[in-house]
Design an enzyme around this catalytic site. Structure first.
Site, PDB file in Angstrom:
ATOM      1  N   LYS A   1       0.846  -1.215   0.000  1.00 17.37           N
ATOM      2  CA  LYS A   1       0.000   0.000   0.000  1.00 17.37           C
ATOM      3  C   LYS A   1       0.868   1.247   0.000  1.00 17.37           C
ATOM      4  CE  LYS A   1       0.883   1.310   4.453  1.00 17.37           C
ATOM      5  NZ  LYS A   1       1.726   2.422   4.769  1.00 17.37           N
TER       6      LYS A   1
ATOM      7  N   ASP B   1      -2.518  -1.636   9.982  1.00 16.20           N
ATOM      8  CA  ASP B   1      -2.613  -1.701   8.515  1.00 16.20           C
ATOM      9  C   ASP B   1      -3.248  -3.005   8.020  1.00 16.20           C
ATOM     10  OD1 ASP B   1      -1.463   0.762   7.883  1.00 16.20           O
ATOM     11  OD2 ASP B   1       0.564  -0.044   7.654  1.00 16.20           O
TER      12      ASP B   1
HETATM   13  C1  LIG Z   1       2.493   4.201   9.037  1.00 18.30           C
HETATM   14  C2  LIG Z   1       1.331   3.312   8.633  1.00 18.30           C
HETATM   15  O1  LIG Z   1       1.789   2.291   7.767  1.00 18.30           O
HETATM   16  C3  LIG Z   1       0.335   4.157   7.839  1.00 18.30           C
HETATM   17  O2  LIG Z   1      -0.675   3.383   7.237  1.00 18.30           O
HETATM   18  C4  LIG Z   1       0.635   2.700   9.834  1.00 18.30           C
HETATM   19  O3  LIG Z   1       0.178   3.715  10.716  1.00 18.30           O
HETATM   20  C5  LIG Z   1       1.486   1.688  10.595  1.00 18.30           C
HETATM   21  O4  LIG Z   1       0.680   0.577  10.811  1.00 18.30           O
HETATM   22  P1  LIG Z   1       1.279  -0.805  11.389  1.00 18.30           P
HETATM   23  O5  LIG Z   1       2.645  -1.024  10.862  1.00 18.30           O
HETATM   24  O6  LIG Z   1       0.208  -1.832  11.174  1.00 18.30           O
HETATM   25  O7  LIG Z   1       1.441  -0.426  12.909  1.00 18.30           O
HETATM   26  P2  LIG Z   1       1.038  -1.220  14.236  1.00 18.30           P
HETATM   27  O8  LIG Z   1       1.699  -2.556  14.216  1.00 18.30           O
HETATM   28  O9  LIG Z   1      -0.431  -1.155  14.466  1.00 18.30           O
HETATM   29  O10 LIG Z   1       1.759  -0.302  15.310  1.00 18.30           O
HETATM   30  C6  LIG Z   1       3.155  -0.246  15.447  1.00 18.30           C
HETATM   31  C7  LIG Z   1       3.516   1.023  16.176  1.00 18.30           C
HETATM   32  O11 LIG Z   1       3.375   2.162  15.305  1.00 18.30           O
HETATM   33  C8  LIG Z   1       2.897   3.277  16.014  1.00 18.30           C
HETATM   34  N1  LIG Z   1       1.563   3.675  15.488  1.00 18.30           N
HETATM   35  C9  LIG Z   1       0.895   2.893  14.600  1.00 18.30           C
HETATM   36  C10 LIG Z   1      -0.344   3.283  14.108  1.00 18.30           C
HETATM   37  C11 LIG Z   1      -0.880   4.502  14.576  1.00 18.30           C
HETATM   38  N2  LIG Z   1      -2.079   4.936  14.146  1.00 18.30           N
HETATM   39  N3  LIG Z   1      -0.202   5.255  15.463  1.00 18.30           N
HETATM   40  C12 LIG Z   1       1.026   4.871  15.924  1.00 18.30           C
HETATM   41  O12 LIG Z   1       1.639   5.580  16.710  1.00 18.30           O
HETATM   42  C13 LIG Z   1       2.823   2.843  17.468  1.00 18.30           C
HETATM   43  O13 LIG Z   1       4.075   3.163  18.054  1.00 18.30           O
HETATM   44  C14 LIG Z   1       2.658   1.336  17.374  1.00 18.30           C
HETATM   45  O14 LIG Z   1       3.094   0.656  18.518  1.00 18.30           O
HETATM   46  N1  LIG Z   2       5.912 -11.234   7.422  1.00 23.24           N
HETATM   47  C1  LIG Z   2       6.788 -10.256   7.667  1.00 23.24           C
HETATM   48  N2  LIG Z   2       7.331  -9.564   6.654  1.00 23.24           N
HETATM   49  C2  LIG Z   2       8.216  -8.579   6.913  1.00 23.24           C
HETATM   50  N3  LIG Z   2       8.635  -8.229   8.127  1.00 23.24           N
HETATM   51  C3  LIG Z   2       8.112  -8.851   9.166  1.00 23.24           C
HETATM   52  C4  LIG Z   2       7.164  -9.888   8.980  1.00 23.24           C
HETATM   53  N4  LIG Z   2       6.803 -10.328  10.195  1.00 23.24           N
HETATM   54  C5  LIG Z   2       7.496  -9.603  11.084  1.00 23.24           C
HETATM   55  N5  LIG Z   2       8.304  -8.715  10.492  1.00 23.24           N
HETATM   56  C6  LIG Z   2       9.160  -7.736  11.209  1.00 23.24           C
HETATM   57  O1  LIG Z   2       8.461  -6.496  11.208  1.00 23.24           O
HETATM   58  C7  LIG Z   2       9.308  -5.398  10.860  1.00 23.24           C
HETATM   59  C8  LIG Z   2       8.498  -4.410  10.006  1.00 23.24           C
HETATM   60  O2  LIG Z   2       8.250  -5.057   8.788  1.00 23.24           O
HETATM   61  P1  LIG Z   2       7.237  -4.586   7.649  1.00 23.24           P
HETATM   62  O3  LIG Z   2       7.840  -5.024   6.363  1.00 23.24           O
HETATM   63  O4  LIG Z   2       5.856  -5.051   7.958  1.00 23.24           O
HETATM   64  O5  LIG Z   2       7.314  -3.016   7.807  1.00 23.24           O
HETATM   65  P2  LIG Z   2       6.496  -1.900   7.065  1.00 23.24           P
HETATM   66  O6  LIG Z   2       6.089  -2.401   5.713  1.00 23.24           O
HETATM   67  O7  LIG Z   2       7.297  -0.659   7.148  1.00 23.24           O
HETATM   68  O8  LIG Z   2       5.191  -1.769   7.948  1.00 23.24           O
HETATM   69  P3  LIG Z   2       4.022  -0.663   7.814  1.00 23.24           P
HETATM   70  O9  LIG Z   2       4.080  -0.064   6.454  1.00 23.24           O
HETATM   71  O10 LIG Z   2       2.756  -1.477   8.048  1.00 23.24           O
HETATM   72  O11 LIG Z   2       4.304   0.290   8.925  1.00 23.24           O
HETATM   73  C9  LIG Z   2      10.473  -6.019  10.111  1.00 23.24           C
HETATM   74  O12 LIG Z   2      11.653  -5.318  10.403  1.00 23.24           O
HETATM   75  C10 LIG Z   2      10.516  -7.478  10.568  1.00 23.24           C
HETATM   76  O13 LIG Z   2      11.483  -7.668  11.571  1.00 23.24           O
END
Ligand SMILES: C[C@](O)(CO)[C@H](O)COP(=O)(O)OP(=O)(O)OC[C@H]1O[C@@H](n2ccc(N)nc2=O)[C@H](O)[C@@H]1O
Ligand SMILES: Nc1ncnc2c1ncn2[C@@H]1O[C@H](COP(=O)(O)OP(=O)(O)OP(=O)(O)O)[C@@H](O)[C@H]1O
Length: 311
Positions: free
Chosen positions: A16, A143
């Site tokens: 996304k 997400d």
């Molecule tokens: C940055 C985005 O990707 C935008 O869509 C999302 O807000 C992140 O979503 P995500 O990776 O699914 O995050 P989560 O696993 O729910 O949360 C991880 C951490 O991100 C921060 N977090 C996330 C979502 C949100 N609305 N506020 C936050 O402050 C918090 O520190 C939380 O503990």
């Molecule tokens: N299935 C997975 N794929 C990737 N990383 C994973 C997975 N499960 C756990 N992780 C851990 O989660 C951390 C964040 O990974 P991810 O790729 O989901 O980040 P992101 O895409 O930036 O997340 P978001 O955009 O939802 O904030 C990684 O550094 C990894 O250690």
């Protein structure tokens, strides 16, 4: 003798980009209140799930080495959570083919978690409703519900409450993948610190963006892209400034940090422009690698599931 060997349930789940990511204040539960517009992109992960005697996870692809294969993996958590909810042992072997950059701000782990829910719902013949799957998804991460739904949607709350958005046409994107990732909590923290020190401008409303999506006009959409987390991601990784400039110089209509970064997403006028921007950006030395993608695409969905007989 004929024995039936189940072939894997294969699920594809999209990445996304947040076309608009307005971050409100920190809530008492540690999350920030959001108003965001998500778009699901064709850059995706594929999950293959087969019955097994215990739960295991394998990861394949360029970024595989940095993804945990134990209970820290979001697919492991998803299988355990769904199993607990329906009273089943999550005895399955899950293979992730990673196309989405890890820690790239493109919801890679969330895509895999959503794919696990869809795969097990099919494999175990659970027939869980959308609402039931959404509830489990939201427990796994903010997400994850969007990774289930796909398309284009407004997310509120911590991003988990979704409303679909009418969007005409496909939009064409070039994605600049960074060397290294950013951890989402660190980027939100950085924004809080920047805000405590000063007042970086906050994004406005989404009315014009909704009109641009309805019209399907990339040129109208480009100037309306916005991300409150971009300043924080750039502060943690200053080289992103160069990447963002390089994409626009290469001919993109606009560039933006995707979610919490560090992937930069460039909106292009059409598919041909995207190919040309990606070629130029690859040669500019401002990122690890470049991908072309389009959106919106559907959320996590089964792409193959069948049984074959062997004699
Ligand atoms: C940055 C985005 O990707 C935008 O869509 C999302 O807000 C992140 O979503 P995500 O990776 O699914 O995050 P989560 O696993 O729910 O949360 C991880 C951490 O991100 C921060 N977090 C996330 C979502 C949100 N609305 N506020 C936050 O402050 C918090 O520190 C939380 O503990
Ligand atoms: N299935 C997975 N794929 C990737 N990383 C994973 C997975 N499960 C756990 N992780 C851990 O989660 C951390 C964040 O990974 P991810 O790729 O989901 O980040 P992101 O895409 O930036 O997340 P978001 O955009 O939802 O904030 C990684 O550094 C990894 O250690």
């Amino acid at each position: 003798m004929l024995s039936v060997v189940p072939t894997p349930v294969v699920v594809r789940a999209p990445s996304k980009v947040n076309l608009h990511l307005a971050v409100g204040d920190l809530r008492p539960d540690g999350f920030h209140e959001l108003t965001t517009v998500f778009q699901a992109l064709s850059l995706s992960d594929e999950l293959s799930v087969i019955p097994a005697t215990s739960l295991s996870v394998r990861v394949r692809g360029d970024d595989a080495k940095v993804v945990p294969t134990d209970s820290r993996n979001l697919v492991w958590k998803a299988a355990v959570l769904l199993g607990r909810r329906v009273g089943r042992e999550p005895s399955v072997e899950i293979t992730i083919d990673k196309g989405i950059p890890v820690a790239g701000g493109m919801a890679g782990g969330s895509a895999d978690a959503a794919a696990t829910l869809v795969a097990l719902n099919a494999m175990w013949h659970l027939e869980l409703s959308r609402d039931e799957l959404d509830e489990v998804a939201a427990e796994l991460g903010s997400d994850v519900p969007f990774s289930l739904h796909g398309g284009t949607a407004v997310g509120t709350g911590r991003g988990e409450k979704l409303l679909p958005v009418l969007s005409r046409n496909s939009f064409h994107w070039v994605l600049a993948l960074a060397k290294g990732g950013l951890q989402t909590p660190a980027v939100y923290n950085e924004l809080d610190e920047l805000r405590a020190k000063g007042s970086p401008p906050r994004l406005g409303g989404t009315e014009d963006l909704m009109h641009a999506l309805t019209s399907g006009d990339a040129r109208a959409l480009a100037p309306l892209l916005g991300n409150d987390l971009q300043a924080a991601a750039v502060s943690l990784m200053p080289q992103l400034r160069r990447t963002l400039r390089a994409g626009v110089t290469a001919g993109a209509l606009a560039g933006i940090v995707s979610g919490s970064g560090p992937t930069c997403a460039f909106l292009c006028a059409d598919a041909d422009a995207a190919v040309s921007v990606s070629a130029e950006l690859s040669g500019a030395g401002v990122c690890r690698t470049v991908r072309v993608a389009s959106g919106p695409v559907p959320g996590a969905r089964v792409v193959t599931s069948e049984s074959i007989g062997f004699s």
